[in-house]
Every structure is written in structure tokens, then in C-alpha cells.
Design a protein around this motif. Structure first.
Motif, PDB file in Angstrom:
ATOM      1  N   ALA A 105      72.978  49.128  37.960  1.00 45.66           N
ATOM      2  CA  ALA A 105      72.083  49.988  37.185  1.00 45.66           C
ATOM      3  C   ALA A 105      71.015  49.182  36.449  1.00 45.66           C
ATOM      4  CB  ALA A 105      72.887  50.820  36.191  1.00 45.66           C
ATOM      5  N   TYR A 106      71.365  47.973  35.956  1.00 43.00           N
ATOM      6  CA  TYR A 106      70.450  47.186  35.132  1.00 43.00           C
ATOM      7  C   TYR A 106      69.997  45.937  35.887  1.00 43.00           C
ATOM      8  CZ  TYR A 106      72.311  50.199  31.487  1.00 43.00           C
ATOM      9  OH  TYR A 106      72.687  51.292  30.749  1.00 43.00           O
ATOM     10  N   GLN A 107      68.750  45.565  35.657  1.00 47.55           N
ATOM     11  CA  GLN A 107      68.185  44.363  36.271  1.00 47.55           C
ATOM     12  C   GLN A 107      67.530  43.510  35.186  1.00 47.55           C
ATOM     13  OE1 GLN A 107      65.501  45.438  39.420  1.00 47.55           O
ATOM     14  NE2 GLN A 107      67.087  46.467  40.634  1.00 47.55           N
ATOM     15  N   LYS A 108      67.753  42.215  35.309  1.00 50.73           N
ATOM     16  CA  LYS A 108      67.146  41.266  34.364  1.00 50.73           C
ATOM     17  C   LYS A 108      66.071  40.491  35.100  1.00 50.73           C
ATOM     18  CE  LYS A 108      68.397  37.633  31.075  1.00 50.73           C
ATOM     19  NZ  LYS A 108      69.491  36.775  30.559  1.00 50.73           N
ATOM     20  N   GLN A 109      64.839  40.639  34.617  1.00 51.42           N
ATOM     21  CA  GLN A 109      63.699  40.000  35.260  1.00 51.42           C
ATOM     22  C   GLN A 109      63.182  38.885  34.354  1.00 51.42           C
ATOM     23  OE1 GLN A 109      60.805  42.991  36.186  1.00 51.42           O
ATOM     24  NE2 GLN A 109      62.230  44.235  37.400  1.00 51.42           N
ATOM     25  N   GLY A 110      63.166  37.715  34.898  1.00 54.13           N
ATOM     26  CA  GLY A 110      62.715  36.573  34.108  1.00 54.13           C
ATOM     27  C   GLY A 110      63.692  36.254  33.003  1.00 54.13           C
ATOM     28  N   GLU A 111      63.148  35.839  31.842  1.00 57.08           N
ATOM     29  CA  GLU A 111      63.986  35.430  30.733  1.00 57.08           C
ATOM     30  C   GLU A 111      64.051  36.450  29.615  1.00 57.08           C
ATOM     31  OE1 GLU A 111      62.462  31.723  29.403  1.00 57.08           O
ATOM     32  OE2 GLU A 111      63.195  30.581  31.140  1.00 57.08           O
ATOM     33  N   THR A 115      65.265  45.983  32.806  1.00 58.66           N
ATOM     34  CA  THR A 115      64.786  47.274  33.316  1.00 58.66           C
ATOM     35  C   THR A 115      65.967  48.092  33.817  1.00 58.66           C
ATOM     36  OG1 THR A 115      64.426  46.415  35.547  1.00 58.66           O
ATOM     37  CG2 THR A 115      62.588  46.252  34.005  1.00 58.66           C
ATOM     38  N   TRP A 116      65.817  49.410  33.791  1.00 59.46           N
ATOM     39  CA  TRP A 116      66.793  50.337  34.381  1.00 59.46           C
ATOM     40  C   TRP A 116      66.121  51.699  34.549  1.00 59.46           C
ATOM     41  CZ3 TRP A 116      66.611  49.215  29.228  1.00 59.46           C
ATOM     42  CH2 TRP A 116      66.632  50.281  28.333  1.00 59.46           C
ATOM     43  N   ASP A 117      66.773  52.565  35.312  1.00 63.29           N
ATOM     44  CA  ASP A 117      66.274  53.920  35.565  1.00 63.29           C
ATOM     45  C   ASP A 117      66.901  54.866  34.570  1.00 63.29           C
ATOM     46  OD1 ASP A 117      64.723  53.138  37.709  1.00 63.29           O
ATOM     47  OD2 ASP A 117      66.339  53.434  39.160  1.00 63.29           O
ATOM     48  N   SER A 118      66.051  55.694  33.953  1.00 63.05           N
ATOM     49  CA  SER A 118      66.550  56.680  33.001  1.00 63.05           C
ATOM     50  C   SER A 118      67.167  57.863  33.750  1.00 63.05           C
ATOM     51  CB  SER A 118      65.413  57.180  32.105  1.00 63.05           C
ATOM     52  OG  SER A 118      64.461  57.893  32.892  1.00 63.05           O
ATOM     53  N   THR A 119      68.067  58.562  33.083  1.00 65.15           N
ATOM     54  CA  THR A 119      68.737  59.739  33.641  1.00 65.15           C
ATOM     55  C   THR A 119      68.477  60.935  32.749  1.00 65.15           C
ATOM     56  OG1 THR A 119      70.784  59.197  32.485  1.00 65.15           O
ATOM     57  CG2 THR A 119      70.515  58.312  34.703  1.00 65.15           C
ATOM     58  N   GLY A 120      69.077  62.071  33.103  1.00 61.34           N
ATOM     59  CA  GLY A 120      68.875  63.275  32.322  1.00 61.34           C
ATOM     60  C   GLY A 120      69.462  63.192  30.935  1.00 61.34           C
ATOM     61  N   SER A 121      70.439  62.292  30.716  1.00 57.46           N
ATOM     62  CA  SER A 121      71.067  62.164  29.405  1.00 57.46           C
ATOM     63  C   SER A 121      70.295  61.250  28.466  1.00 57.46           C
ATOM     64  CB  SER A 121      72.499  61.636  29.567  1.00 57.46           C
ATOM     65  OG  SER A 121      72.491  60.373  30.231  1.00 57.46           O
ATOM     66  N   CYS A 122      69.213  60.619  28.941  1.00 58.97           N
ATOM     67  CA  CYS A 122      68.408  59.724  28.090  1.00 58.97           C
ATOM     68  C   CYS A 122      67.472  60.552  27.214  1.00 58.97           C
ATOM     69  CB  CYS A 122      67.597  58.762  28.951  1.00 58.97           C
ATOM     70  SG  CYS A 122      68.603  57.653  29.957  1.00 58.97           S
ATOM     71  N   GLY A 123      67.129  59.997  26.052  1.00 55.05           N
ATOM     72  CA  GLY A 123      66.229  60.672  25.136  1.00 55.05           C
ATOM     73  C   GLY A 123      65.442  59.690  24.314  1.00 55.05           C
ATOM     74  N   ILE A 135      62.494  52.366  32.895  1.00 58.72           N
ATOM     75  CA  ILE A 135      62.248  51.863  31.548  1.00 58.72           C
ATOM     76  C   ILE A 135      62.329  50.342  31.576  1.00 58.72           C
ATOM     77  CG2 ILE A 135      62.998  51.945  29.138  1.00 58.72           C
ATOM     78  CD1 ILE A 135      64.428  54.547  29.814  1.00 58.72           C
ATOM     79  N   ALA A 136      61.489  49.689  30.804  1.00 59.76           N
ATOM     80  CA  ALA A 136      61.507  48.226  30.679  1.00 59.76           C
ATOM     81  C   ALA A 136      61.445  47.851  29.201  1.00 59.76           C
ATOM     82  CB  ALA A 136      60.345  47.597  31.434  1.00 59.76           C
ATOM     83  N   LEU A 137      62.312  46.926  28.820  1.00 63.25           N
ATOM     84  CA  LEU A 137      62.298  46.370  27.465  1.00 63.25           C
ATOM     85  C   LEU A 137      61.871  44.915  27.562  1.00 63.25           C
ATOM     86  CD1 LEU A 137      65.592  47.776  25.851  1.00 63.25           C
ATOM     87  CD2 LEU A 137      63.282  48.731  25.776  1.00 63.25           C
ATOM     88  N   SER A 138      60.782  44.584  26.871  1.00 62.27           N
ATOM     89  CA  SER A 138      60.279  43.213  26.849  1.00 62.27           C
ATOM     90  C   SER A 138      60.616  42.607  25.486  1.00 62.27           C
ATOM     91  CB  SER A 138      58.767  43.194  27.089  1.00 62.27           C
ATOM     92  OG  SER A 138      58.276  41.875  27.032  1.00 62.27           O
ATOM     93  N   PHE A 139      61.532  41.630  25.497  1.00 65.80           N
ATOM     94  CA  PHE A 139      62.031  41.041  24.259  1.00 65.80           C
ATOM     95  C   PHE A 139      61.072  39.958  23.778  1.00 65.80           C
ATOM     96  CE2 PHE A 139      65.656  43.061  26.040  1.00 65.80           C
ATOM     97  CZ  PHE A 139      66.462  43.426  24.973  1.00 65.80           C
ATOM     98  N   GLN A 140      60.993  39.838  22.444  1.00 65.61           N
ATOM     99  CA  GLN A 140      60.139  38.813  21.857  1.00 65.61           C
ATOM    100  C   GLN A 140      60.741  37.442  22.070  1.00 65.61           C
ATOM    101  OE1 GLN A 140      58.914  39.539  17.822  1.00 65.61           O
ATOM    102  NE2 GLN A 140      58.812  37.351  17.345  1.00 65.61           N
TER     103      GLN A 140
END
Length: 784
Positions: A105-111, A115-123, A135-140
Motif C-alpha cells: 500500500a505504501y511506497q517510499k521514494q527517495g529519502e 506516497t499511497w492511494d487514498s480510499t473511501g475511509s480517508c478524510g 497522496i504524497a507527504l514530503s518531509f522536511q
């Protein structure tokens, strides 16, 4: 994806200093601040400290990443969820996504990107009106990305552990149900003993002693809760060096019978069941192919504790009694030759007392008879394997047991059935040779037994296989002609029953095959004695061999076979299953060539069986509804309806009801012919007389429904006849008689009004004609 490169807001040293300052500030706070408020504030600060600064991106429809804001990301517990709160206002949730248990379900790109795909239960604000998207989260910082990724993996592992535990609990519950159904009361105790032990799965012990069967039962009971363990034990039993292990049950049963060890015999029976319930097709085939192993398996199943003990006379028992050989040491020495009584209060102390059924003796008494020598060795092997698998299945199936628990055994029986039936006629003439044996007196009985077993197997075969077999038997092997020849030779009662069973099976599968056989028949039957117009003796009638349908009609007079024969004739006469081209041709032959006359013979025979008359009435009742004018001419010509209604005077309720159903069917056609015919022949008198039958609500209700139908449909001639000629029969049903009289009065009033209006109408017409004539006359006075 771009990321900001600012420094972390709360380094470790600054965080420590902040904690110290916080402690000094708390000392200056007023005493009214409760400890609960301080704990809430402390927990909030701790959450802020473990959250990580990120940017939230969402993939749009054009495949571009949209910036949805900056926030603080963390993985919450109970339930596990990825939560991102807005940096400026922590009360605003940008992303709230439950952790997915899938490892992909989850993928880690670079350092620093997850990223992951949202579902109907996401808000969250960032996912509003987004549907399913990425969805992608870019960490500082890289450390934050690593920490969140580790927490996600830990949450997935915990979820997988819970799923595994739930699966194990589910498998244990299934194992409890399986053992309960397979072993009865012993299954519960075996489950408790097997699953109370701790430790990993272990291999079954070597068959060094008969006591190893007890350890086998515990191992196999634990394997019932784990599909992987079932495969392991099945492979272990199928190894090349496991021949001795497969014969463990044989050895343990022999030794336990010699020692009269009842508990060991019951344990061996439990182990035998559990081996088959491993439900592995290769293992099941190995068990039934090995004759010695199969006989030992049946020997163990004879002592199953959940089987009701059957009484058996001494002369029906196998004199050697012991299972596996005829050697003296295998015989139980001190065995009384007396019937075994079923008494649950008596404790079973010997092997003979503990034995429930005699499977091995039945197996020894079974004998395979080849009507025609079988040259196909594969067919021979399939027949033997099918017989053993069927015996084993019948010995193991229990009420309430799920068929999937013996799916390997069921599949083996099913595929063998189809293969055997296909090999009987595919690229061979074996079935045709068996049919030819019906013409030989010495081989006829065995050939009929073969055909009976064949149609029994065909009931559970695939439709394609069954249709191919039946088509070959009818068209190529000429089965119908051979069965007609058997019945024409005054066969024995057993042969007649076998012929009828085979013919009924073919008619249920394809009634058109019988109709084609009748239309193509070279000879048709002469009329029966009661309906013949020319002098024809019974011997002359038997010299010709009419079609098989003629003999089926004659079997309707047989007290034992009339029910099956009548159903077979009805299947053949069903017009709904006839094609347009054959309908008129077949019905013409059916009525004009005396087939229906032979069917009706029991009605004209005073010594006929009452059940035969009932079955004939059922077929004639159907013919009245389906065959229109042909059955009307037949009834009128032979007065069959009068014979049917005469059954209402019988003392048997079944024959009385048959007569009522026939009359109801005649009137249900709403044809005036039947109403006039029944009235002319006085056929309603015996039926209406049944209303006076005391203490029989079924019979009186049937007659009352018939009379009510006559009133509602306003069959005028019958309403008048019942209300005037049979008023005395309605002593127990006065309301029904009042309703008939009311209907009769309405009919008479309608008739009176119609007759009084006729002169008035004629007078008006005459007056109208005179008026028209007046205006059409020439006026001579006006002309002058």
C-alpha cells in the motif's frame, strides 16, 4: 516534488530547555489549575514533539501534483492512522488516512517522500471532493520520514498479527466443528486434549507400536486447524518410505482385535477418519488403490463410536470374523455365535461387542460380474476405484457434515463416474454388446442389472456425458427394442422392474426419444379385449412385438409397478415437451393405435388393483387438460368417464379423490361437452354423494370445492341438476345448497326477463316498419 529546507522547529537541546522553562512556569501557575489540565497540556506538547513537518500533495486529474498545504504528520494509535494537522492551526486536519494492512500500500521514494492511494475511509481538508487519488507527504527532514515509515511498518505488522490470531481462532473453531461432526462426542475430548498442548506442529510418530495411533489422532486433530499442516501430513504419508506408516492402521487394528482392546480400536477408527479428512486427492487415491490398506481402513471404521450399532444374526456374520486374513491367529477365538443385542447400558468389553457395522464382510461378499468381458484395463481400474471410494464415502458421511470436508472423496467419485460412462460407448461397442445380451435367456438378468447400475451412475454425471450415453444407447444400441422384447417374453417380476427403471430414467432425460421410437415402430398393439372391434386372441396379440410404450401402458396394471409405469407414460404424453412437428403425429398414434386404451385397462377390470386405477386416473386427468378433442372422442367412444366416476363408490379414500380430481379437471376446461356428457351419464351422482361422508374433511372439502366451482362458473345445466335432483345430498352443507338455489333463481329470472322482452321488441320493430312504409308511399291527393 519540491520540499522546504528549513531547520526543525524543536531541536533536542532546545526541547530540553523548553521542558525546564515549562517546569518553572508551572510552579508559578495558580493553584486552581488542575492536574488533569496539566496532563492534557503535557500530552499535547509531546504530540507536537513527535510530529514532523511535511508538505501535503495530491495528484490531480491531469497527473500533476497539487500543493495542499503544510502541516505536522504523525502516526496515531488505536486505530492506527496517518494524521496531518495544519501547521498554523492544529485543530484543522489536512489528512486522516487509516493504515492499510497491505504490504504494497505504501511506497517510499527517495529519502523524504512517502506516497499511497487514498480510499473511501480517508478524510481531511486536503482530500475534500477528491475521491480515490494518490497522496504524497514530503518531509522536511530525512529522520522524520524514516520514523513515520517505521511506525507504518510496525502498525502493519501489528495488524497482520491480529489477523493471523483471528485466522488461527477461526481455524480452531472450524476444527472443533469438524471433529464434532466426524467423531461425535469423542471429537470434543480430542480437541481439548490436542489444543491444550503447547508447542509447534510436530511430525507423526513412527509406527513402532500400535499405541502410536493415539499420537496420530492428536497430530491429525491439530492439523485440522491449519491447512498447511494438512498438506504436510499428506505429503508425509505419500513419501516413498512411508509405506509402513500407511499400514499403521492395519497393524493397530489387528493387534487391538487380538487383545480385545476396545479403546485402541476406537482410537484407530478416529485416526482412520482423520487421515481421510486431510482431504488431499493424491492421498485419497492412494488409500483406495491399495487393497490391503483399504480393507484395513474399513476395519478401523467398523469401530467408530458415533455409529449406531446394528443388530446382526449369527448366520449373516463372516465366519472368520477377523478382518485382514484367514490365518488362525487373526481370528477372535472365544466369540459366541448368537445375535448381538443393542443395549446402551452394557459396557463393551470385547472387540465383537464394540464392532458397529460389518464393512469388511460386506466388501468380501461383493463381487464384480462382467456381463461381457472388459478389454479396457483402465475401465476396470476405474470401476474398482469408484466402488471403493463410494463405500468409503458412505462410511464417513455424517448428518450435518459439510460436503467440503470430503471434497477430495466426492471429486474422485464424480470424475470416475464420468470417465466410466464415457468409456462404455466412446470408441468402443461395449454398451451395444451388453444390450444384445438382453435377447439371451442366460445373460438377460445380469445385463439388466448392469443397465440399472448404469442409469444410477448417470443421474450424478455431467449432462454432456449423460446425454451422449443415452443417445448412443437409443440410436446405436437399440435399447428400447431390446427392453420391449424382454417385456414381451413374460419376464420375471425382477426383470420387469429393472426394465421399467431403465426406461423411466431415459424418459426423464429425453421423452422425445420414446416418441421417435413409437413413431418409427414397425408394429402397434391391437386393441385390448374390452375395446376390440375385431376378434383378436391374447396369444395372437403377443406374437407381435409392439413398441416399448405399449408394455409400459400394460405395466400400469401391475400392483407393484403401476406408480412408476404411470409416471413414465405421463412423461411421454406431456404435450408441453413436444415439438410442433411431432405433436399431432404422436397424439394420433397414441389414441388411434390403442395405447391409451391399454392404459385404461385397469378401469375395466373388476379385479384390478385400486392403486393402479388411481394412477391411471391421474394420467387421464392430465390428458383431459392437455389433449383437447382427442381425449373427448376417446371418453365418448368407450365411456371411460363413467368408469372413472364409479371409483367414487370405492371404500378407499385415494380412489374417491382420484374420481373427484378427474371430474374437476373435466369441468375446469370450461367446455360444454364435458358438462353435457357428465349430466347425460349421471356421473355427478356418486361424486355429490361423497358430501355425506362423515368425519372426512379432505374428501368433503374436495367435493364442496367442485360444487362451488360449478356455481361460480355458472354451468347452468349442472346448477339446475344439482339444486333439484341432488338436494338431499346437501344435508351436511346447507349453505352450499342455498347458494346453488340462489344461482338457479338468478338464472331463471334472467331467462324470464329475456322471454318477456322478445314480443315487445317485435312490436316495436313492426311499428317502425309501418312508419317507414307510410313515408315511402306516394301521395296521390297532393299530386292532384
Amino acid at each position: 516534488t519540491t520540499t522546504t529546507t528549513t531547520t526543525r522547529q524543536a531541536p533536542q537541546g532546545a526541547a530540553a530547555a523548553a521542558c525546564g522553562e515549562e517546569g518553572s512556569d508551572e510552579e508559578d501557575e495558580p493553584l486552581r489549575v488542575s492536574s488533569r489540565q496539566r496532563r492534557v497540556r503535557r500530552r499535547k506538547q509531546e504530540e507536537e514533539e513527535v510530529s514532523w513537518r511535511v508538505k501535503v500533495y495530491r495528484l490531480n486529474e491531469e497527473g500533476q501534483w497539487d500543493d495542499r498545504g503544510t502541516g505536522r504528520a504523525r502516526v496515531t494509535s488505536g486505530p492506527a492512522c496517518v494524521r496531518v494537522e495544519r501547521e498554523e492551526d492544529r485543530s484543522v486536519v489536512l489528512v486522516r488516512s487509516p493504515v492499510c494492512a497491505s504490504s504494497e500500500a505504501y511506497q517510499k521514494q527517495g529519502e523524504n517522500i512517502i506516497t499511497w492511494d487514498s480510499t473511501g475511509s480517508c478524510g481531511g481538508e486536503a482530500l475534500r471532493n477528491a475521491g480515490k487519488t494518490c497522496i504524497a507527504l514530503s518531509f522536511q527532514e530525512r529522520e522524520g520520514c524514516d520514523r513515520v515509515w517505521d511506525e507504518l511498518m510496525a502498525a502493519q505488522s501489528a495488524m497482520a498479527s491480529r489477523d493471523d490470531e483471528e485466522a488461527r481462532c477461526g481455524h480452531k473453531q472450524q476444527a472443533r466443528v469438524l471433529l464434532k461432526h466426524a467423531l461425535g462426542a469423542r471429537g470434543d475430548s480430542l480437541f481439548d486434549a490436542s489444543f491444550s498442548e503447547s508447542g509447534d506442529w510436530r511430525a507423526p510418530p513412527e509406527p513402532t507400536s500400535p499405541d502410536a495411533a493415539a499420537e496420530w489422532t492428536r497430530c491429525l486433530a491439530r492439523a485440522a486447524a491449519c491447512p498447511g499442516s494438512r498438506e504436510f501430513y499428506a505429503r508425509r504419508l505419500l513419501d516413498d518410505d512411508a509405506a509402513a506408516m500407511r499400514r499403521l492402521l492395519v497393524t493397530s487394528v489387528r493387534e487391538a482385535e487380538r487383545r480385545d482392546d476396545v479403546e485402541a480400536l476406537r482410537t484407530a477408527a478416529d485416526a482412520a477418519k482423520l487421515v481421510v479428512l486431510l482431504n488431499e486427492p493424491p492421498l485419497v487415491e492412494a488409500l483406495v488403490d491399495d487393497h490391503e490398506m483399504f480393507e484395513g481402513l474399513l476395519g478401523a471404521l467398523e469401530y467408530a463410536a458415533d455409529v449406531k450399532k446394528a443388530t446382526q444374526r449369527a448366520e449373516e456374520c463372516d465366519p472368520t470374523w477377523s478382518p485382514l486374513s484367514s490365518a488362525p491367529d487373526a481370528v477372535c477365538p472365544d466369540t459366541p455365535d448368537e445375535p448381538v443385542a443393542v443395549d446402551t447400558s452394557v459396557v463393551e468389553r470385547t472387540a465383537r461387542e464394540a464392532r458397529r457395522v460389518s464393512l469388511r464382510s460386506a466388501l468380501r461378499r461383493s463381487e464384480r460380474v462382467e456381463v461381457v468381458p472388459i478389454a479396457d484395463q483402465v475401465l476396470k481400474a476405474r470401476i474398482s476405484q469408484h466402488f471403493r471410494a463410494s463405500v468409503l464415502r458412505d462410511a464417513l458421511v455424517r448428518p450435518g457434515m459439510d460436503e467440503a470436508q470430503l471434497s477430495a472423496l466426492h471429486s474422485l467419485v464424480f470424475f470416475n463416474t464420468n470417465d466410466i460412462l464415457r468409456r462404455l460407448h466412446h470408441e468402443t461397442d461395449y454398451l451395444a454388446k451388453v444390450v444384445q445380451c438382453l435377447y439371451a435367456d442366460d445373460a438377460r438378468t445380469n445385463a439388466l442389472r448392469f443397465l440399472v447400475e448404469m442409469v444410477g451412475l448417470a443421474r450424478s454425471a455431467q449432462m454432456v456425458v449423460r446425454e451422449g450415453l443415452y443417445e448412443y444407447a437409443v440410436t446405436r444400441a437399440q435399447l428400447y427394442e431390446a427392453l420391449a422384447d424382454v417385456l414381451a417374453r413374460r419376464a420375471t417380476a425382477a426383470d420387469r422392474a429393472a426394465c421399467l427403471e431403465v426406461a423411466s430414467a431415459f424418459l426423464r432425460a429425453d421423452p422425445s426419444s420414446m416418441r421417435r421410437h413409437v413413431l418409427a415402430a414397425a408394429a402397434h398393439p391391437p386393441p385390448p379385449t374390452w375395446a376390440e372391434t375385431t376378434t383378436t386372441t391374447e396369444d395372437e396379440a403377443d406374437d407381435c412385438v409392439p413398441s416399448l410404450l405399449h408394455w409400459l401402458c400394460r405395466l400400469c396394471s401391475d400392483a407393484e409397478l403401476c406408480s412408476v409405469a404411470a409416471q413414465a407414460v405421463k412423461l411421454c404424453a406431456e404435450s408441453e415437451t413436444m415439438e410442433d412437428g411431432e405433436r399431432e403425429a404422436f397424439l394420433a398414434v397414441l389414441y388411434e393405435q390403442h395405447y391409451v386404451a391399454w392404459l385404461s385397462t385397469p378401469l375395466f377390470d373388476d379385479a384390478a388393483c385400486p392403486e393402479a386405477c388411481v394412477q391411471v386416473c391421474e394420467v387421464l386427468t392430465y390428458c383431459v387438460r392437455a389433449h383437447a378433442y382427442r381425449i373427448k372422442y376417446f371418453l365418448l367412444r368407450h365411456n371411460v368417464a363413467g368408469r372413472v366416476v364409479a371409483l367414487a363408490t370405492s371404500a378407499r379414500r385415494s380412489t374417491q379423490l382420484a374420481a373427484v380430481r378427474f371430474v374437476r379437471s373435466c369441468l375446469g376446461t370450461k367446455d360444454d361437452f364435458f358438462a353435457r356428457y357428465l349430466l347425460k351419464n349421471g356421473a355427478l351422482a356418486p361424486v355429490v354423494a361423497l358430501l355425506a361422508t362423515p368425519f372426512d374433511t379432505l374428501l368433503t372439502s374436495a367435493v364442496a370445492e367442485l360444487v362451488e366451482f360449478i356455481r361460480l362458473e355458472n354451468v347452468k345445466v349442472l346448477v339446475e341438476h344439482l339444486a333439484r335432483a341432488h338436494a338431499d345430498k346437501f344435508a351436511n352443507s346447507p349453505r352450499l345448497l342455498d347458494a346453488l338455489r340462489t344461482r338457479l333463481a338468478q338464472n331463471e329470472d334472467t331467462l324470464d326477463r329475456a322471454t318477456t322482452r322478445v314480443p315487445d321488441r317485435r312490436d316495436r320493430l313492426a311499428l317502425h316498419d309501418r312508419d317507414e312504409a307510410y313515408f315511402e308511399e306516394d301521395d296521390d291527393d297532393d299530386d292532384d
